[in-house]
Design a protein around this motif. Structure first.
Motif, PDB file in Angstrom:
ATOM      1  N   GLU A   1      32.784  30.220  32.415  1.00  0.00           N
ATOM      2  CA  GLU A   1      32.980  29.490  32.301  1.00  0.00           C
ATOM      3  C   GLU A   1      33.898  29.474  31.187  1.00  0.00           C
ATOM      4  O   GLU A   1      34.892  30.695  30.453  1.00  0.00           O
ATOM      5  CB  GLU A   1      31.887  28.666  31.102  1.00  0.00           C
ATOM      6  CG  GLU A   1      30.609  28.796  32.400  1.00  0.00           C
ATOM      7  CD  GLU A   1      31.389  27.138  32.978  1.00  0.00           C
ATOM      8  OE1 GLU A   1      31.658  26.275  32.933  1.00  0.00           O
ATOM      9  OE2 GLU A   1      30.228  26.455  34.305  1.00  0.00           O
TER      10      GLU A   1
ATOM     11  N   ARG B   1      30.782  31.344  39.118  1.00  0.00           N
ATOM     12  CA  ARG B   1      32.211  30.814  37.842  1.00  0.00           C
ATOM     13  C   ARG B   1      31.943  31.159  37.017  1.00  0.00           C
ATOM     14  O   ARG B   1      31.272  30.783  35.938  1.00  0.00           O
ATOM     15  CB  ARG B   1      31.943  29.447  39.017  1.00  0.00           C
ATOM     16  CG  ARG B   1      32.280  29.028  40.053  1.00  0.00           C
ATOM     17  CD  ARG B   1      34.094  28.460  40.105  1.00  0.00           C
ATOM     18  NE  ARG B   1      34.606  28.295  39.818  1.00  0.00           N
ATOM     19  CZ  ARG B   1      35.832  29.071  39.406  1.00  0.00           C
ATOM     20  NH1 ARG B   1      36.716  29.752  39.730  1.00  0.00           N
ATOM     21  NH2 ARG B   1      36.753  28.016  38.802  1.00  0.00           N
TER      22      ARG B   1
ATOM     23  N   HIS C   1      30.914  20.960  40.628  1.00  0.00           N
ATOM     24  CA  HIS C   1      31.635  21.124  39.502  1.00  0.00           C
ATOM     25  C   HIS C   1      30.612  20.903  38.449  1.00  0.00           C
ATOM     26  O   HIS C   1      30.426  19.275  38.572  1.00  0.00           O
ATOM     27  CB  HIS C   1      33.090  20.807  38.343  1.00  0.00           C
ATOM     28  CG  HIS C   1      32.974  20.665  37.756  1.00  0.00           C
ATOM     29  ND1 HIS C   1      33.664  22.404  37.176  1.00  0.00           N
ATOM     30  CD2 HIS C   1      32.749  20.241  36.705  1.00  0.00           C
ATOM     31  CE1 HIS C   1      33.986  21.642  36.225  1.00  0.00           C
ATOM     32  NE2 HIS C   1      33.957  20.678  35.461  1.00  0.00           N
TER      33      HIS C   1
ATOM     34  N   GLN D   1      28.386  27.140  42.943  1.00  0.00           N
ATOM     35  CA  GLN D   1      29.753  26.144  43.035  1.00  0.00           C
ATOM     36  C   GLN D   1      29.465  25.516  44.839  1.00  0.00           C
ATOM     37  O   GLN D   1      29.823  24.060  44.888  1.00  0.00           O
ATOM     38  CB  GLN D   1      31.071  27.079  43.989  1.00  0.00           C
ATOM     39  CG  GLN D   1      32.237  26.405  43.184  1.00  0.00           C
ATOM     40  CD  GLN D   1      32.563  25.842  42.036  1.00  0.00           C
ATOM     41  OE1 GLN D   1      31.796  25.879  41.505  1.00  0.00           O
ATOM     42  NE2 GLN D   1      34.020  25.104  41.786  1.00  0.00           N
TER      43      GLN D   1
END
Length: 400
Positions: free
Chosen positions: A321, A319, A356, A351
């Motif tokens: 940032e 993911r 999160h 993920q």
């Protein structure tokens, strides 16, 4: 395979003995063999990844393989037997469910552990019957392998024990190797040539994956364009501000790009610390009523299909940032930049396993998941992530 493929055909011969000579049945039997074989190998590859409750992936794996094969038959307008196809799929799933339950009862996963070095942390890993050896004279029957810290200063007796187990055909694993395979995390200890070399992603699959990503993004944008309009209208009605959220993020090979998502927070001018503004906290008061639904269902992520078309992202990968957070993590965590060796993804291994996170300690664990994905970069791991992402979308796991 004979049970699942030939079983339905032989049962139908009771009603019509000549049915084995019908071309549509012969075609369906051949298609079933192809689909069953693909399902078998896919299931075996996916089942090798850590944290996989194998029984839970039997149905989606075989359904997907059978679906692709019979979709091709349907598109080419080839005549086939729907009864044979449905029966073959059903029996394949039931057969492997039965085998899985039987194997778990008769042959549970057991590992013997040689004392010394960093093996004590293995006790924190569940799902394994650990047999802690007390002396080299200990004999443990029916174990799947022996684990030792091969970098530790082991006694001569223990080294002879390891050699004897290897000669007897029992697999011997280094503690780090078995830890990675059971947890799905790769911990980097030294910036050595061998370590980084083992984390180089498969370059051929990297290019194939980009093509698949591009086609998938084009299809998604075409199919869901009406949904985009409805979501945009709902956002405008729910709260004031722009429909899309834009943010600079760190991307492939360290390049900065602008990500697009549906706005899920109240629109206001940035105030206070930029790093704090970029972190989404649990129960964040800035999230709108509609935004909570969009986040849990992951609908807010769909505009990133435009980033995929531009070659900035992938459907699956680490993911991305926010730029300010990425710079913070790079300053705090060694090797953090290495995660940018593959394109960032809308969903990823970290993920679906962790959800999160924002704190540095949690991001370090996330980094270990990212390194595992890079080291095991393959279509099989991507398929597993797709399955888990669907589960995540249904449960809302990890959403903030």
């Amino acid at each position: 395979m004979a049970f699942a493929i030939l079983g339905p055909a032989l049962i139908r011969t009771v009603v019509d003995p000549k049915i084995l000579y019908y071309s549509n049945l012969q075609i369906t039997v051949f298609a079933g063999i192809v689909a069953h074989t693909a399902g078998f190998f896919s299931f075996r590859r996916i089942g090798n990844f850590p944290g996989v409750a194998a029984a839970g992936y039997i149905f989606p794996t075989f359904s997907l393989c059978y679906g692709f094969v019979y979709l091709a038959i349907f598109l080419f307008r080839i005549d086939y037997s729907s009864f044979q196809a449905a029966s073959s799929l059903t029996l394949s799933i039931l057969w492997y469910f039965g085998l899985n339950i039987l194997s778990r009862r008769l042959d549970p996963y057991s590992l013997a552990v040689i004392p010394g070095g960093a093996v004590s942390r293995l006790g924190e890993i569940g799902g394994v019957n650990w047999h802690w050896l007390l002396s080299p004279d200990t004999v443990v029957d029916r174990v799947s392998g022996v684990v030792a810290d091969l970098r530790a200063d082991l006694s001569d007796d223990w080294e002879r024990y390891i050699a004897d187990r290897a000669l007897s055909g029992t697999p011997v694993y280094h503690v780090k190797q078995i830890s990675e395979s059971l947890t799905g995390r790769v911990e980097i200890e030294h910036l050595s040539e061998n370590t980084l070399g083992s984390l180089n992603p498969n370059q051929a699959y990297l290019k194939i994956k980009q093509l698949i990503d591009w086609v998938g993004a084009l299809v998604i944008l075409t199919i869901f364009l009406p949904l985009f309009g409805l979501v945009a209208l709902a956002i405008k009605v729910d709260s004031s501000g722009p429909v899309l959220f834009r943010q600079n993020r760190m991307g492939y090979r360290g390049s900065v790009y602008k990500v697009y998502k549906f706005r899920t927070m109240k629109f206001s001018a940035a105030a206070g610390d930029e790093k704090e503004e970029a972190i989404t906290k649990a129960g964040d008061a800035r999230i709108t009523r509609l935004g909570q639904f969009l986040r849990k269902s992951r609908i807010d992520e769909l505009p990133q299909a435009f980033n995929i078309l531009r070659g900035e992202m992938s459907w699956i990968g680490p993911r991305p940032e926010a730029l300010v957070l990425s710079q913070w993590y790079e300053a705090e965590l060694p090797f953090y930049r290495y995660r940018h060796i593959v394109r960032p993804g809308i969903t990823g291994w970290a993920q679906v396993n962790q959800g999160h996170v924002a704190a540095v300690d949690d991001v370090l664990e996330k980094l270990h998941y990212d390194f595992y994905y890079i080291k095991n970069f393959s279509p099989w791991l991507d398929v597993l992530i797709v399955f888990r992402t669907i589960r995540t979308m249904l449960t809302g796991f990890g959403a903030r």
